[in-house]
Design a protein around this motif. Sequence first.
Motif, mmCIF file in Angstrom:
data_model
loop_
_atom_site.group_PDB
_atom_site.id
_atom_site.type_symbol
_atom_site.label_atom_id
_atom_site.label_comp_id
_atom_site.label_asym_id
_atom_site.label_seq_id
_atom_site.Cartn_x
_atom_site.Cartn_y
_atom_site.Cartn_z
ATOM 1 N N GLU A 73 0.836 -1.206 0.000
ATOM 2 C CA GLU A 73 0.000 0.000 0.000
ATOM 3 C C GLU A 73 0.865 1.249 0.000
ATOM 4 O O GLU A 73 0.567 2.222 -0.693
ATOM 5 N N LEU A 74 1.931 1.232 0.791
ATOM 6 C CA LEU A 74 2.842 2.377 0.813
ATOM 7 C C LEU A 74 3.517 2.568 -0.541
ATOM 8 O O LEU A 74 3.678 3.705 -1.013
ATOM 9 N N GLU A 75 3.910 1.478 -1.185
ATOM 10 C CA GLU A 75 4.538 1.578 -2.511
ATOM 11 C C GLU A 75 3.557 2.133 -3.537
ATOM 12 O O GLU A 75 3.932 2.956 -4.385
ATOM 13 N N ARG A 76 2.285 1.709 -3.460
ATOM 14 C CA ARG A 76 1.277 2.249 -4.373
ATOM 15 C C ARG A 76 1.085 3.740 -4.132
ATOM 16 O O ARG A 76 0.983 4.531 -5.073
ATOM 17 N N THR A 77 1.047 4.132 -2.873
ATOM 18 C CA THR A 77 0.887 5.545 -2.538
ATOM 19 C C THR A 77 2.067 6.364 -3.047
ATOM 20 O O THR A 77 1.897 7.449 -3.617
ATOM 21 N N ILE A 78 3.266 5.833 -2.884
ATOM 22 C CA ILE A 78 4.466 6.530 -3.349
ATOM 23 C C ILE A 78 4.448 6.656 -4.860
ATOM 24 O O ILE A 78 4.751 7.724 -5.412
ATOM 25 N N SER A 79 4.079 5.590 -5.581
ATOM 26 C CA SER A 79 4.050 5.673 -7.046
ATOM 27 C C SER A 79 2.976 6.650 -7.516
ATOM 28 O O SER A 79 3.184 7.384 -8.489
ATOM 29 N N THR A 80 1.841 6.710 -6.821
ATOM 30 C CA THR A 80 0.797 7.676 -7.167
ATOM 31 C C THR A 80 1.305 9.099 -6.964
ATOM 32 O O THR A 80 1.107 9.973 -7.815
ATOM 33 N N LEU A 81 1.977 9.337 -5.850
ATOM 34 C CA LEU A 81 2.520 10.673 -5.581
ATOM 35 C C LEU A 81 3.595 11.047 -6.589
ATOM 36 O O LEU A 81 3.679 12.196 -7.026
ATOM 37 N N GLN A 82 4.425 10.069 -6.985
ATOM 38 C CA GLN A 82 5.458 10.346 -7.982
ATOM 39 C C GLN A 82 4.837 10.726 -9.319
ATOM 40 O O GLN A 82 5.313 11.640 -9.992
ATOM 41 N N SER A 83 3.767 10.042 -9.717
ATOM 42 C CA SER A 83 3.124 10.389 -10.986
ATOM 43 C C SER A 83 2.481 11.772 -10.917
ATOM 44 O O SER A 83 2.520 12.529 -11.884
ATOM 45 N N LYS A 84 1.924 12.128 -9.764
ATOM 46 C CA LYS A 84 1.358 13.471 -9.607
ATOM 47 C C LYS A 84 2.446 14.539 -9.680
ATOM 48 O O LYS A 84 2.259 15.593 -10.290
ATOM 49 N N VAL A 85 3.592 14.264 -9.070
ATOM 50 C CA VAL A 85 4.707 15.214 -9.119
ATOM 51 C C VAL A 85 5.190 15.373 -10.560
ATOM 52 O O VAL A 85 5.458 16.487 -11.019
ATOM 53 N N ARG A 86 5.286 14.258 -11.305
ATOM 54 C CA ARG A 86 5.708 14.340 -12.708
ATOM 55 C C ARG A 86 4.736 15.168 -13.535
ATOM 56 O O ARG A 86 5.152 15.983 -14.365
ATOM 57 N N SER A 87 3.437 14.981 -13.309
ATOM 58 C CA SER A 87 2.458 15.756 -14.075
ATOM 59 C C SER A 87 2.525 17.236 -13.712
ATOM 60 O O SER A 87 2.380 18.103 -14.584
#
Length: 116
Positions: free
Chosen positions: A32-46
């Motif tokens: 769950e933490l890894e999914r949250t981190i990947s979601t946040l990384q994609s938001k930062v990239r956008s």
Amino acid sequence: MKRRFLAFVFIIFGFQYAALASETVAQPTISELERTISTLQSKVRSLEYAQTNTETAVSKLQEAINRNGLAIVLFAFFCAWWAKTTGRSAFGWFLLGLFFHVFTAIALLIKTERSS
């Protein structure tokens, strides 16, 4: 007396239940933490992509202003000169030429043709 005792019992057990409920909050798993981190990384990239596009648009606008700024001022001087030679307010037509470039030229042409 019985009501007070029952209220006291409910209060005691209610607080104990609330304490137990707060202790049993589920800790997030690693996935769950890894999914949250990947979601946040994609938001930062956008957001970074949007910022880059905005900076590019602003720099293009600044370049256009730098290229066209002198032409607009010269056009405003031309409107002022034309207005002065036809007996109109040079300062007023300079300001109009500065802010309403093409529309001012059309208005001057129409006014000059009517007065001729």
